[in-house]
Scaffold this motif. Structure first.
Motif: not given
Length: 1230
Positions: A1034-1038, A1052-1058
């Motif tokens: 998960p993202l560092p803030h969760t 958002v994770y950069a790889r999720h935008l691909l």
């Protein structure tokens, strides 16, 4: 070998056209062979020329006579930013410093010739041509800078009509023929030949200079203006800049410059560059606007090209030309009247009017034109000690001048004289610390372990608090405890140091083991400094200070230097030790500590036993008078423990007595022989005495195995009986008590080791090896084999288990079960029904489509065949196939029935041979609603045309070439994914700019092949050598599905935008390795706030922002290296098509499937109709009658056979009862 474009290693070549030439240099030993593949040479001059050239100028030359023909190419190597790009010869020596060529030529071509010459495609190295008249620098004035002509390189290609030397190293007369006046030079542009080569060359060179040279840096952008000071400039935007950098020199607004021809002087107002800009830029050209000097005389502004600025004119030269009189002294000024062009001062015989003036120049008394220089009389000063300073007052021209009486100096860190042009001046002084003033110890209370060194930070400060040092500076220190004072000690202190001292309460701690607080005093010199007293807290040490030895079995703790009695010849076993520190706390044993443990009775110590606290066994002496001194020592702290072992006497003694004296005989031992009575004979001189004794078994000395273990067929925890084991006496080999061992073992190979002892003395014991084999009569597992690949339909038959089976006369000791997990899939569909009953629709005669709609949408489910018999009833099973029915409004009638399209189910239905009907919910009304083939073709054509419009529309595409292909090659990274958002595509592509052209392969072998084909110039990454991150973090803030703090900026994770259109799982692995945990957010403020919140408790990865910034994982941001350039200058990921495009493609595929199914259906119906016609023919009717008659005859024959073989009496007879046995066998499916 290299081709027309030089050695371009990044482009793969056809292996059939590959030529390899290897040159080997053989030198005298001991030098080794040196081999070089000419294909791998990438620093030859022609390759360097081609790669660095920005544009080319092609021409041809035709000398008079003998069909000679020459083709030539000129290349332009521009000036980029801060240096020339003209390639340097790696093999040429550097030019000397006293070269008489100008600087610009030295930076570019220098004194080298322009043209290299080739004869039939072969380089002729010893012939070069400097230049031709039409491409040389004009002798007259030229708008182009002179350095542009030094940025040219060229090649001449000749045919075989020109003579060369025998060794092909030199042309004989090439240059003479080309310089002939009758030689015709013609330029070639796009295969078009023109005549005026000089004009075309100058235009080409001017264009190269304006387009490619980036020689002047414009910075200090202010605004965009529209000029009105000249024709043709009104409608063009111009950028206004405050400064430029040209040839390493900076020109700013307000600076004096000089124009070359005609010579003019002026002050720069601004710099102008044609075009729209928003910041610093490199360019060629531009203009400078200046005010002509002296401004009082001219009072006008002029504009000239920047190239006309005289770069050789220094500021001092311009000031001298324009400056006033500055030297002190007396001057005479004569003003005369002149007439005529010869400036004559007389007219006729008389002199014209004149006037003479005398004046003197002194230092200006105005304070606004004065400055001063502070001069120190001493180069160094000390804190707290006064020093002298001399102020030299000067005017603006450097002449001495007096200072007004009302000016008072203000001494601060700077010297200030108010009212002068430069009121403040700073003098460089060497400031040294002052005299010692105070003594400082940073620690108020110091805790130190007993026996260790105390580290104290002691400083001596001057009056201002600075560290100071003096020669022979000593700081004595002492320790007091309960009125007792230790001897004084002293340490040399320069300014600040660490003072070491041993604690003085060692004796107290070793005996009492309690905390001590000792005052520790420092006395410094000189004696007027106050002493400093700190408290020194001495605590017990954690080092080893005590050792304890004890017996583990006897629960006995030994005392130091104790004497221990033990049977002679025995072993003292199970001795252990413990270590304690000064506090009495047991010290944990480690390998480092036990390496310092030594014992004196053996050299072979087991480190593993010492770590466990075990000591080696101690053999007891066999002689009565012998004692053994045993010592255990910890060598690092000189801690030891010792004890003494002496033996007990248990051997028999025989005494020989006489009347007056007696002799005791001891130590009689029998080495062998049977048990029973034995006779001892004693001799002394002539006397003899015999004694009969009875010999019995002695102490046990050996354990023997009388017989081996019985071989049994074991199972887990089975009992294995062993025959009796007997002990043998060490002297007479007599048998003692026997016993039997029973133990549990499992299947496999085992090693049994027996160990015995008697009175703490070890007994020799045997070792037995045995193997436990499985019992074939005791089953432990049931294995069932079947076809695991077969599909199990609901209500169907299990593969290979279609009959029951029995075991006859087989009884098991326990029940064995085998559980098989299977997956039952839905069977063939038989019915299509709505999820809920449809309401009775009502329609009306109206033009409105809504009023004519029977059913707007309905959800249908597929009913499969019975899953099994449940209480005699047939069960039905539902599967989750949904049909979304879309009604297309159109004119209905007998020829045009309502139309319905069932999405996502056509392929499934057609594969199972189902005829779809759509019930519209009207009672006693059901209709089939097909689409005509013509309508389907029209819809496919319309949707294909609409999708083609999206394909032709402009969109963002990746400009990286994708030249590598193959079964094991996925492609270039830039082509593996799509990014919809332009801002995210820009910053992610810039972040991966070093990996965008990397080729991804499935195997390392494919990567090595590409590496070899490109000679290592193409970067590759095989999938079988990278990490596969399965878990998704998960993202560092969760944490645990909950946010730790409120976030902004949409992280958002950069790889999720691909978006990966192909090989999604593989591409996800690739981008997880390339991007890792990189995050994308909206802006820099939200990114820095996010990192600040996360960094308090967890690791924060790199953050990219949609406005083009980057915050690294270390927290660094800002600067050009963390700012993405504009998207026009990047190689970015492509953008996907709109969602409507993909919907059109999906609908088109569905329509194509429906079209194929409908075509197949019509073909099948046509074949069915033809078959029915065949069945109704007279020939077929006659054959059916024949079949009916044959069936009747067969039934009659079967009836007759049944009467012969069936006897009712035999069935009713009790003695001869017929038993029908049915055997079923389980067979493996083929």
């Amino acid at each position: 070998i290299h081709g027309a474009n030089g050695n371009v290693l990044s482009q793969p070549r056809d292996p059939s056209q590959r030529i390899d030439i290897v040159v080997t240099l053989r030198e005298k030993p001991p030098k080794a062979l040196y081999s070089l593949n000419l294909r791998e040479v990438n620093n030859d001059m022609q390759t360097l020329y081609i790669n660095s050239a920005a544009d080319t100028f092609e021409f041809q030359a035709t000398p008079p006579g003998d069909d000679g023909f020459v083709e030539g190419v000129l290349r332009y190597h521009p000036f980029l930013y801060d240096k020339e790009t003209y390639p340097k010869d790696p093999s040429a020596s550097h030019e000397s410093d006293d070269d008489d060529c100008d600087d610009n030529e030295s930076e570019a071509r220098g004194k080298r010739d322009i043209f290299e010459c080739f004869w039939n495609g072969r380089l002729v190295p010893y012939t070069t041509v400097s230049e031709f008249d039409w491409c040389s620098r004009p002798k007259k004035s030229c708008a182009l800078p002179a350095e542009c002509f030094s940025r040219l390189s060229g090649v001449l290609f000749t045919n075989d009509k020109f003579a060369v030397s025998t060794n092909k190293l030199k042309f004989m007369e090439l240059e003479l023929k080309l310089r002939n006046k009758e030689t015709i030079f013609t330029p070639i542009f796009k295969d078009q030949v023109t005549r005026n080569i000089e004009k075309e060359f100058m235009q080409w060179l001017q264009n190269c200079h304006e387009r490619y040279d980036k020689q002047v840096k414009f910075f200090g952008f202010t605004k965009t203006i529209t000029r009105t000071d000249g024709p043709g400039k009104q409608n063009t935007p111009w950028g206004e800049f405050s400064a430029i950098e040209w040839d390493g020199k900076i020109y700013r607004a307000g600076q004096l410059v000089r124009k070359k021809t005609p010579t003019l002087y002026g002050t720069v107002v601004r710099f102008l560059l044609c075009g729209e800009y928003d910041g610093d830029i490199f360019a060629t050209g531009g203009e400078v606007e200046f005010t002509r000097e002296p401004s009082i005389l001219y009072n006008e502004k002029k504009t000239m090209p920047i190239s006309k600025i005289d770069r050789t004119a220094s500021d001092e030269h311009i000031h001298i030309f324009l400056g006033p009189l500055t030297d002190l002294g007396k001057y005479t000024l004569v003003l005369s009247t002149v007439v005529g062009e010869l400036s004559s001062t007389s007219l006729g015989n008389g002199l014209l009017l004149s006037s003479t003036h005398h004046f003197s120049i002194i230092g200006t008394p105005k304070p606004n034109f004065k400055y001063f220089n502070p001069v120190l009389l001493s180069p160094t000063c000390r804190v707290g000690i006064p020093f002298n300073m001399v102020l030299q007052i000067k005017d603006c021209y450097g002449h001495p001048t007096p200072l007004s009486s009302d000016t008072k100096p203000n001494y601060d860190l700077q010297v200030t004289l108010a009212g002068l042009t430069k009121p403040k001046q700073t003098a460089q002084i060497g400031l040294l610390p002052g005299a010692p003033h105070s003594l400082h110890v940073k620690e108020e209370t110091v805790a130190v372990e007993n026996g260790s060194t105390a580290m104290l930070n002691v400083e001596i400060h001057d009056e201002a608090g600075n560290l100071t040092a003096n020669p022979k500076q000593l700081v004595p220190h002492s320790t007091e405890h309960n009125g007792w004072r230790a001897a004084d000690a002293s340490s040399d202190l320069t300014a600040s140091c660490k003072l070491e001292t041993k604690s003085s309460a060692v004796g107290f701690l070793k005996s009492v083991l309690r905390l001590q607080r000792l005052p520790f005093a420092f006395y410094s010199q000189p004696e007027n400094l106050a002493p400093v007293v700190i408290r020194l807290k001495v605590v017990p040490s954690s080092r080893v200070a005590q050792m304890e030895v004890y017996s583990q079995n006897e629960c006995l703790v030994l005392k130091n230097e104790e004497k221990i009695s033990w049977p002679a010849g025995g072993l003292l076993e199970n001795l252990c030790y413990r270590l304690f520190d000064e506090r009495g706390v047991e010290v944990p044993l480690t390998a480092k500590i036990t390496s310092k443990i030594k014992v004196n009775w053996t050299r072979d110590t087991n480190i593993k036993d010492l770590v466990l606290g075990k000591l080696p066994e101690i053999p007891v002496p066999t002689q009565l008078q012998e004692e053994r001194f045993c010592q255990v020592s910890y060598q690092e702290q000189n801690v030891s423990f010792s004890f003494i072992i002496f033996h007990l006497n248990h051997l028999p003694s025989v005494f020989l007595q006489q009347s007056r004296s007696s002799v005791a005989v001891t130590g009689v031992r029998f080495h062998s022989g049977p048990l029973g009575p034995r006779e001892l004979c004693f001799h002394y001189s002539s006397f003899e005495e015999r004694v009969i004794i009875k010999m019995t078994a002695g102490d046990p000395a050996e354990l023997k195995l009388i017989s081996g273990p019985e071989q049994v067929k074991g199972e887990p925890k089975a009992q294995v009986p062993l025959k009796p084991l007997k002990r043998q006496n060490s002297v007479f080999a007599s048998r003692c008590r026997c016993f039997k061992c029973v133990f549990f073992v499992s299947r496999g190979y085992h090693q049994l080791n027996f160990k015995g002892s008697f009175n703490n003395k070890p007994i020799k014991a045997p070792s037995v090896s045995l193997t436990v084999i499985p019992d074939p009569n005791k089953p432990v597992k049931l294995s069932v084999e079947y076809n695991k690949k077969a599909k199990l339909f609901a209500g169907g038959t299990f593969p290979g288990l279609c009959r029951p089976f029995f075991f006859l006369s087989l009884f098991l000791s326990s029940t064995l079960n085998s559980t098989i997990r299977i997956i039952v899939v839905p069977n063939h569909p038989v019915k299509l029904a709505p999820t809920s009953p449809l309401n009775t629709p009502s329609v009306s005669y109206s033009v409105d489509v809504a009023s004519r709609t029977l059913v707007e949408n309905v959800t249908l489910v597929i009913m499969v065949i019975p899953a099994g018999l449940i209480d005699g009833s047939v069960g039905e099973e539902l599967i989750s196939y949904k049909c979304f029915m879309i009604f297309l409004p159109h004119q209905t009638g007998p020829e045009n029935p309502p139309i319905c399209i069932c999405k996502s189910s056509i392929k499934y239905y057609m594969s199972h041979g189902i005829n779809l009907t759509c019930a519209c919910g009207v009672s006693s009304f059901c209709c089939v609603i097909p689409l005509q083939i013509a309508s389907i073709e029209q819809m496919i054509s319309e949707k294909t045309a609409e999708a083609a419009q999206f394909e032709r529309a402009p969109r963002r595409v990746c400009s990286i070439p994708n030249n590598f292909s193959g079964p094991d090659v996925l492609g270039v990274v830039g082509h593996l994914a799509l990014i919809e958002d332009d801002e995210a595509a820009r910053v992610i592509s810039w972040h991966l700019r070093g990996d965008m052209d990397c080729v991804i392969t499935r195997t390392t072998e494919a990567a090595r092949s590409i590496y070899a084909d490109t000679h290592g110039n193409q970067q590759v990454m095989p999938l079988d050598s990278i990490s596969n991150y399965a878990a998704e973090r998960p993202l560092p803030h969760t944490k645990n599905g909950r946010a730790l703090f409120p976030t902004a900026g949409n992280p958002v994770y950069a790889r999720h935008l691909l978006i990966c259109p192909k090989e999604k799982q593989i591409c996800d692995t690739v981008f997880k390795n390339l991007l890792g945990e990189t995050i994308v957010m909206d802006d820099l403020n939200s990114a820095t706030n996010y990192r600040r919140e996360v960094g308090a408790g967890a690791f924060c990865p790199t953050i990219l922002t949609r406005d083009g910034n980057r915050v690294s994982a270390k927290g660094k941001f800002g600067g050009s290296q963390n700012k993405a350039p504009r998207i026009e200058g990047l190689q970015v990921f492509s953008a996907p098509f709109p969602k409507r495009y993909y919907a059109l493609k999906e609908e088109t595929d569905m329509l194509l499937e429906y079209f194929a199914a409908l075509t197949k259906k019509e073909k099948a119906e046509e074949e069915q109709r033809n078959h029915l016609k065949t069945l109704e023919s007279p020939e077929m009717m006659q054959k059916q009658e024949q079949v009916t008659q044959m069936k009747m005859q067969l039934q009659e024959i079967e009836k007759q056979l049944g009467e012969i073989f069936f006897c009712p009496a035999a069935v009713m007879d009790g003695k001869n009862q017929i038993v029908f046995c049915l055997f079923f066998f389980l067979t493996k499916p083929s």
